[in-house]
Design a protein around this motif. Structure first.
Motif, PDB file in Angstrom:
ATOM      1  N   ARG A 115      14.402 138.879  73.992  1.00  0.00           N
ATOM      2  CA  ARG A 115      14.353 138.215  75.298  1.00  0.00           C
ATOM      3  C   ARG A 115      12.960 137.631  75.539  1.00  0.00           C
ATOM      4  O   ARG A 115      11.955 138.229  75.166  1.00  0.00           O
ATOM      5  CB  ARG A 115      14.725 139.217  76.401  1.00  0.00           C
ATOM      6  N   PRO A 180      13.496 143.799  85.481  1.00  0.00           N
ATOM      7  CA  PRO A 180      14.715 144.156  86.214  1.00  0.00           C
ATOM      8  C   PRO A 180      15.912 144.515  85.332  1.00  0.00           C
ATOM      9  O   PRO A 180      16.955 144.906  85.847  1.00  0.00           O
ATOM     10  CB  PRO A 180      15.024 142.869  86.997  1.00  0.00           C
ATOM     11  N   ASN A 184      19.964 145.457  86.142  1.00  0.00           N
ATOM     12  CA  ASN A 184      20.949 144.387  85.973  1.00  0.00           C
ATOM     13  C   ASN A 184      22.040 144.731  84.959  1.00  0.00           C
ATOM     14  O   ASN A 184      23.104 144.135  85.011  1.00  0.00           O
ATOM     15  CB  ASN A 184      20.280 143.088  85.507  1.00  0.00           C
ATOM     16  N   TYR A 185      21.743 145.611  84.029  1.00  0.00           N
ATOM     17  CA  TYR A 185      22.682 145.896  82.941  1.00  0.00           C
ATOM     18  C   TYR A 185      22.812 147.399  82.734  1.00  0.00           C
ATOM     19  O   TYR A 185      21.816 148.118  82.809  1.00  0.00           O
ATOM     20  CB  TYR A 185      22.146 145.350  81.615  1.00  0.00           C
TER      21      TYR A 185
HETATM   22  C1  LIG Z   1      18.393 140.608  87.705  1.00  0.00           C
HETATM   23  O1  LIG Z   1      18.834 140.890  89.006  1.00  0.00           O
HETATM   24  C2  LIG Z   1      18.071 140.257  89.990  1.00  0.00           C
HETATM   25  C3  LIG Z   1      18.537 140.774  91.330  1.00  0.00           C
HETATM   26  O2  LIG Z   1      19.878 141.140  91.295  1.00  0.00           O
HETATM   27  C4  LIG Z   1      18.239 138.745  89.855  1.00  0.00           C
HETATM   28  O3  LIG Z   1      17.470 138.076  90.837  1.00  0.00           O
HETATM   29  C5  LIG Z   1      17.756 138.333  88.482  1.00  0.00           C
HETATM   30  O4  LIG Z   1      17.994 136.949  88.260  1.00  0.00           O
HETATM   31  C6  LIG Z   1      18.464 139.123  87.396  1.00  0.00           C
HETATM   32  N1  LIG Z   1      17.806 138.844  86.152  1.00  0.00           N
HETATM   33  C7  LIG Z   1      18.465 138.627  85.037  1.00  0.00           C
HETATM   34  C8  LIG Z   1      17.619 138.383  83.836  1.00  0.00           C
HETATM   35  O5  LIG Z   1      19.677 138.637  84.931  1.00  0.00           O
END
Ligand SMILES: *[C@@H]1O[C@H](CO)[C@@H](O)[C@H](O)[C@H]1NC(C)=O
Ligand SMILES: *[C@@H]1O[C@H](CO)[C@@H](O)[C@H](O)[C@H]1NC(C)=O
Ligand SMILES: *[C@@H]1O[C@H](CO)[C@@H](O)[C@H](O)[C@H]1NC(C)=O
Ligand SMILES: *[C@@H]1O[C@H](CO)[C@@H](O)[C@H](O)[C@H]1NC(C)=O
Length: 352
Positions: A115, A180, A184-185
């Motif tokens: 990433r 994050p 998120n995952y």
């Molecule tokens: C992760 O989650 C945040 C908040 O939910 C969001 O703003 C962000 O775009 C996400 N990042 C990715 C890499 O998916």
């Protein structure tokens, strides 16, 4: 040293005791290397990052001294380079000048991952996507020199070594204060997302002429001294959830090897199971490593390292010593047991 540690070292010495000898023409005309600090040989030296190793005690056992390699001596892929019969190490992309690129280029960058954001809390790095762009640049330089047909014939015969992804866990998923991805995952979703991104970069390499791929799996990252000391619940035990998360990615990677061996015409992929090495028998994380390390786990510049470097599995709090690199390189090149490499080892891959 306790009994288990001694036992583990005895096993290592046994495996290392055979000498090897390298003469003649390399078994492949060129070697291209993609990866992180386990393979970096100087690409981070001029980047604005904390992830650097171009000072003592790094390189204390390397003929040229500190070069940017994150260990005391040769990296694992340096040793594979020698086992393949090359008489020079592959130059880092940062130091190539266009005359020395036909034998291959090393694009690996400390702290980098699959990433783009991985490792960036330490500063700049060269992510897998950017490494592939650098390769595109090298291929076009070679094309100018040799012409399209000749370049493709040449590139088809090279070995492409990819060892990346540990930082997507160590310097991303398991640092929720900086990234994050953890929220998120789930670990399952993350492994799949990483494998999808990885597969697109590998396919780009295929389209640029790559045919022989050695994909290296992730390590037992929960047993790295830095992880034990920062995330361990019990000072003497590996962080199981970290190794397990990385293992999910390894399963995806192995499945990718099967898939691409079917889908990509003329290509041969192998998977190397790096999680084979078990550090779990060690008891004291401090006795695992060799140099005096800073808060970020890298060596303090210009401090002396330990004397018995061959007795320590880790040089700093993250990176293996040359002794361990010798072991992993030899196992990847010529697998001592069938489950270490899949479906064959590097020595067999290069003969195809
Ligand atoms: C992760 O989650 C945040 C908040 O939910 C969001 O703003 C962000 O775009 C996400 N990042 C990715 C890499 O998916
Ligand atoms: C390019 O690098 C090679 C080896 O790294 C060196 O021998 C050569 O002199 C360099 N050429 C130029 C033009 O700097
Ligand atoms: C990551 O960086 C590469 C190279 O700069 C770029 O091509 C790619 O679109 C980026 N990927 C994401 C998900 O931002
Ligand atoms: C840590 O693990 C050791 C070995 O399994 C065990 O003897 C010890 O009680 C554990 N300590 C804690 C605080 O859990």
């Amino acid at each position: 040293m306790d009994r288990e540690t001694k036992l583990w070292l005895v096993v290592l010495f046994f495996l290392f005791s055979a000498t090897y000898c390298v003469v003649g023409v390399p078994q492949v005309p060129c070697l291209f290397i993609f990866g992180d600090s386990l393979s970096d040989s100087g690409n981070n030296n001029n980047l604005n990052t904390e992830a650097k190793a171009n000072f003592m005690p790094y390189g204390v056992d390397f003929p040229a001294g500190p070069t940017g390699r994150f260990t005391n001596g040769r990296t694992s892929v340096d040793i594979i380079t020698q086992l393949l019969g090359f008489d020079h190490f592959i130059p880092p992309y940062a130091n190539t000048n266009g005359t020395d690129i036909a034998l291959g280029v090393n694009y690996a960058s400390g702290a980098a991952g699959i990433r783009n954001e991985t490792g960036t809390h330490m500063g700049e790095d060269i992510s897998f996507g950017l490494q592939v762009q650098h390769h595109r640049d090298i291929v076009s330089q070679l094309t100018t020199k040799l012409g399209t047909d000749k370049v493709q014939q040449h590139l088809n015969k090279c070995l492409y070594y990819v060892n990346i992804g540990n930082n997507d866990y160590l310097n991303n998923y398991f640092l929720p204060e900086h990234y994050p991805s953890n929220s998120n995952y789930t670990t399952e979703q993350y492994a799949i997302a990483l494998a999808i991104e990885y597969s697109t970069y590998v396919k780009d390499l295929y389209e640029l002429g790559a045919r022989k791929f050695s994909l290296i799996g992730l390590n037992l990252i929960g047993c790295i001294p830095y992880e034990i000391s920062t995330h361990g619940k019990n000072d003497s035990m590996c962080v199981q959830e970290e190794s397990q998360a990385a293992q999910l990615f390894n399963e995806e990677l192995k499945a990718l090897v099967d898939r691409y061996n079917k889908e990509l015409v003329g290509a041969k992929f192998i998977y190397v199971n790096s999680a084979f090495m078990k550090y779990s028998n060690f008891k004291l994380p401090d006795s695992l490593k060799c140099c005096k390390d800073k808060e970020n786990g890298l060596c303090f510049p210009n401090e002396e390292s330990c004397i018995g470097r061959h007795l320590h599995p880790f040089f700093d709090a993250f990176h293996p010593t040359e002794k361990v690199n010798l072991f992993t390189a030899r196992c990847a090149y010529s697998s001592p047991i069938p489950t270490y490499t899949y479906p064959m080892d590097i020595s067999q891959l290069v003969k195809l």
